[in-house]
Structure formats: structure tokens, C-alpha cells
Design a protein around this motif. Sequence first.
Motif, short mmCIF file in Angstrom:
data_model
loop_
_atom_site.label_atom_id
_atom_site.label_comp_id
_atom_site.label_asym_id
_atom_site.label_seq_id
_atom_site.Cartn_x
_atom_site.Cartn_y
_atom_site.Cartn_z
N ASP A 164 11.16 9.98 0.30
CA ASP A 164 10.23 9.32 -0.62
C ASP A 164 11.02 8.93 -1.86
OD1 ASP A 164 8.23 8.46 -2.29
OD2 ASP A 164 6.83 10.06 -1.77
N VAL A 165 11.28 7.62 -2.02
CA VAL A 165 12.15 7.15 -3.10
C VAL A 165 11.50 7.31 -4.47
CG1 VAL A 165 13.36 5.52 -1.63
CG2 VAL A 165 11.27 4.79 -2.78
N SER A 166 10.20 7.56 -4.51
CA SER A 166 9.52 7.70 -5.81
C SER A 166 9.60 9.12 -6.35
CB SER A 166 8.05 7.27 -5.68
OG SER A 166 7.38 8.05 -4.73
N VAL A 167 10.20 10.06 -5.60
CA VAL A 167 10.38 11.42 -6.10
C VAL A 167 11.51 11.43 -7.12
CG1 VAL A 167 11.01 13.79 -5.52
CG2 VAL A 167 9.48 12.50 -4.03
N GLN A 168 11.22 11.93 -8.32
CA GLN A 168 12.24 11.99 -9.37
C GLN A 168 13.04 13.29 -9.29
OE1 GLN A 168 10.81 12.09 -13.48
NE2 GLN A 168 12.49 10.74 -14.05
N SER A 169 12.38 14.39 -8.98
CA SER A 169 13.06 15.69 -8.87
C SER A 169 12.19 16.63 -8.07
CB SER A 169 13.34 16.27 -10.27
OG SER A 169 12.13 16.47 -10.98
N TYR A 170 12.75 17.79 -7.75
CA TYR A 170 12.03 18.85 -7.05
C TYR A 170 12.04 20.10 -7.93
CZ TYR A 170 12.64 15.95 -2.88
OH TYR A 170 12.61 14.92 -1.98
N ARG A 171 10.90 20.77 -8.00
CA ARG A 171 10.83 22.06 -8.69
C ARG A 171 10.92 23.16 -7.65
NH1 ARG A 171 6.17 21.67 -11.51
NH2 ARG A 171 4.97 22.67 -9.88
N LEU A 172 12.00 23.91 -7.68
CA LEU A 172 12.25 24.97 -6.71
C LEU A 172 12.07 26.32 -7.41
CD1 LEU A 172 13.26 25.55 -3.79
CD2 LEU A 172 15.57 25.62 -4.73
N LEU B 167 8.26 16.19 -7.69
CA LEU B 167 7.78 15.68 -8.97
C LEU B 167 8.07 14.18 -9.01
CD1 LEU B 167 9.20 18.48 -11.31
CD2 LEU B 167 6.98 18.42 -10.15
N TYR B 168 7.03 13.38 -9.27
CA TYR B 168 7.16 11.92 -9.20
C TYR B 168 7.43 11.31 -10.58
CZ TYR B 168 5.42 12.34 -4.45
OH TYR B 168 5.28 12.65 -3.13
N ARG B 169 7.89 10.07 -10.57
CA ARG B 169 8.26 9.39 -11.81
C ARG B 169 7.06 9.15 -12.72
NH1 ARG B 169 11.71 7.10 -7.97
NH2 ARG B 169 13.92 7.35 -8.50
N ASP B 170 5.86 9.04 -12.15
CA ASP B 170 4.67 8.83 -12.96
C ASP B 170 4.02 10.16 -13.37
OD1 ASP B 170 3.66 9.70 -10.57
OD2 ASP B 170 2.47 7.92 -10.14
N GLU B 171 4.79 11.24 -13.31
CA GLU B 171 4.38 12.58 -13.73
C GLU B 171 3.39 13.25 -12.79
OE1 GLU B 171 3.11 12.45 -17.78
OE2 GLU B 171 5.08 11.84 -18.52
N ARG B 172 3.18 12.67 -11.62
CA ARG B 172 2.37 13.36 -10.62
C ARG B 172 3.18 14.46 -9.95
NH1 ARG B 172 1.86 10.86 -6.42
NH2 ARG B 172 3.16 9.03 -6.83
N ILE C 296 0.84 -1.20 0.00
CA ILE C 296 0.00 0.00 0.00
C ILE C 296 0.87 1.25 0.00
CG2 ILE C 296 -1.84 1.22 1.23
CD1 ILE C 296 -2.43 -1.54 2.58
N THR C 297 0.60 2.18 -0.93
CA THR C 297 1.29 3.46 -0.99
C THR C 297 0.24 4.57 -1.05
OG1 THR C 297 1.40 3.66 -3.40
CG2 THR C 297 3.11 2.33 -2.34
N GLU C 298 0.71 5.79 -1.29
CA GLU C 298 -0.24 6.91 -1.39
C GLU C 298 -1.15 6.78 -2.60
OE1 GLU C 298 3.04 7.10 -1.24
OE2 GLU C 298 3.75 8.92 -0.23
N HIS C 299 -0.66 6.15 -3.68
CA HIS C 299 -1.41 6.15 -4.93
C HIS C 299 -1.60 4.76 -5.53
CE1 HIS C 299 -1.20 10.53 -4.98
NE2 HIS C 299 0.08 10.42 -4.69
N SER C 300 -1.36 3.71 -4.77
CA SER C 300 -1.54 2.36 -5.32
C SER C 300 -1.58 1.34 -4.20
CB SER C 300 -0.39 2.01 -6.28
OG SER C 300 0.83 1.92 -5.58
#
Length: 307
Positions: free
Chosen positions: A200-208, A249-254, A96-100
Motif C-alpha cells: 500500500d503506497v499510501s502507508v507513511q510508516s508502521y507503528r510496531l 499509519l497513513y499520510r492523511d493521519e489515518r 476508487i480507493t479505500e477512502h476516496s
Amino acid sequence: MLQALQSGGPDGGTWITWCLSQEQKNAAKTPTGNVTNQTEMMMGPVSSFELRNLTSLMEYSVAVSALYDEGVSEPLTDAFTTTPVPGPLNLRSSDITEHSFRVSWDHSAADIELYRLSWAPFTGGNTQEEILSSSKQHFLLSGLSASTEYEVMLTAVFHDESESDTVSLIETTLAQQQIQNLQVSGETTESLEASWEMEDVSVQSYRLTYAAVGGDQDQDTVLVPGGQRSQELQGLLPDTRYKVSITPLYRDEREGLTVTTTGSTLSLSPPQNLRSSEHWFNRFRISWDHPPSAAMGYRAVYQPLYD
């Protein structure tokens, strides 16, 4: 002479067993109370026979007669009820995660043709559905909303298009992780350093993003790699308050939740505590303390107070 009838067997087919006494038997079956849907079959000198293509949870009357050269005996009769269509077993959730989350189940019968899986927010919303092959025993539900309760429903469909009762479970996705402890430090006259915490290992990058508060300057944006937790902001104006915002910003574009703070650059402060020492008739030494901001150098101007 025929003796007691007994039944048993898997759903969709029922074995009828009786005590054998002569050469040939005649069996008739019909749903109890329905004399217009009677089926009759002939068989040899056996003591059991499987009645197939029956209806689930239906009571059937069965009559078995012995056939003789001289005629037919009185029938041995009884009534039997088929079992429910077997549904999937042990429907459960995991990962179980936040989105799946993943749902898994066990097979209940060998002749299942496919599974119909559907899910929707428990309080109402769009229902999604997947048709899965009978070899599947798990499925990952993705694209879900964080901190939301979902109802998952699973139905087994058999070769004869019979459907089992639907089994269901209710599961809640995790609350969405949020950036913690966003801080601005390391102030100079032209730069600030932003730092934050997030695991959170699913974060791909941060928009600052950053911009002067109440100013006419355009907002500047920096993309920070997902494994980084700080970023220096350069080329800023002195003595200016800046609004700093960061979004995962997550890998699944969320996109995750945006967190904002403010910080100020240092002003062009003068040196402090000007003082003199080592006086002589034609010289003396001047000293001072450095200002809070790092100066590139100093300019000293001196002249007589009186001509």
C-alpha cells in the motif's frame, strides 16, 4: 394570412416560427389554462421570435396575429411545451480507493452558473455538500469509510436560478488493506525479528509495539518507515514470550487495522552432547555441541571425583 406555427430552441427560451405574409405581427404567450399571466409583444415583419424566461416543462399557448393598417387579423394559435432543465451528463466514478473516489461529468449547457454536489453513505449517515463553479467537471471525494456504498448526487443551477433534475450514482469504496503474514523469527536470547507483508503506497510508516506477555514491563514502540517490511526487536529478556503488534499509519493521519502475533526469545540453554577423546595418562580432550542460542563463550569446571 398566417400559416402553421412551429417551435424549437434551448430550454428557457423557445423560438416561434410562422409564415410571413404582411408587415407586422403581434405575438401573445401564456401558460395553457392561465389567462391571467399573459404576455404580449409587438415585432416587425419577421417570421420567428424567441420567447424567453419561460418555465421548464410548461405548456404555453401561443397566438400570433398579423397587423394591418386596416386592423388585426384572426390569430394563428397553437400550444407548445418547454423542455426539462438540462442536467449534468454522464456522471461517473474513477480512481476508487479505500477512502476516496473521483466523480466526473460532462456539461449539458453553456449557461450553467454552478453545480451542487452532495454525497452520503447509501444506508444513511451524514450528507456532505460542495458548491462548484460551472467550469468544474470532476471532484475527489475523500475521507470516506472503507468498504462502504455511497450515493453521489449532482444538480446543475442556471443563471436564472433554475435547477436541473438531480443525477446520481452509487459507488462502493474498496475494502481496507490489512497487513498480511506477520511473523516473528530470528530468535535469540535477547532479540526477535518481526516481518510482514503489505503493498500500500499510501502507508507513511508502521507503528510496531511489543511487550512481554503477562509481564510488568512497559510496552515499547518503534516507528518503522513505510517502505520497510521487517524490524529487529532488541534488548529483550531470555526465555520470554512477547506480544508483537503492528499498525499502518497513513499520510492523511489515518490509522489502519492492527495485526498481532507472539514470539519467544530463546532460553539460556546449556551446551549439549558433552564427550571426551584423545585420552592419555595426564590429559584428555572434551567436546560439546553448541546450544540453540548463540553463546558468547563457555566456562568449563573440572575436578577429580575421588581424592
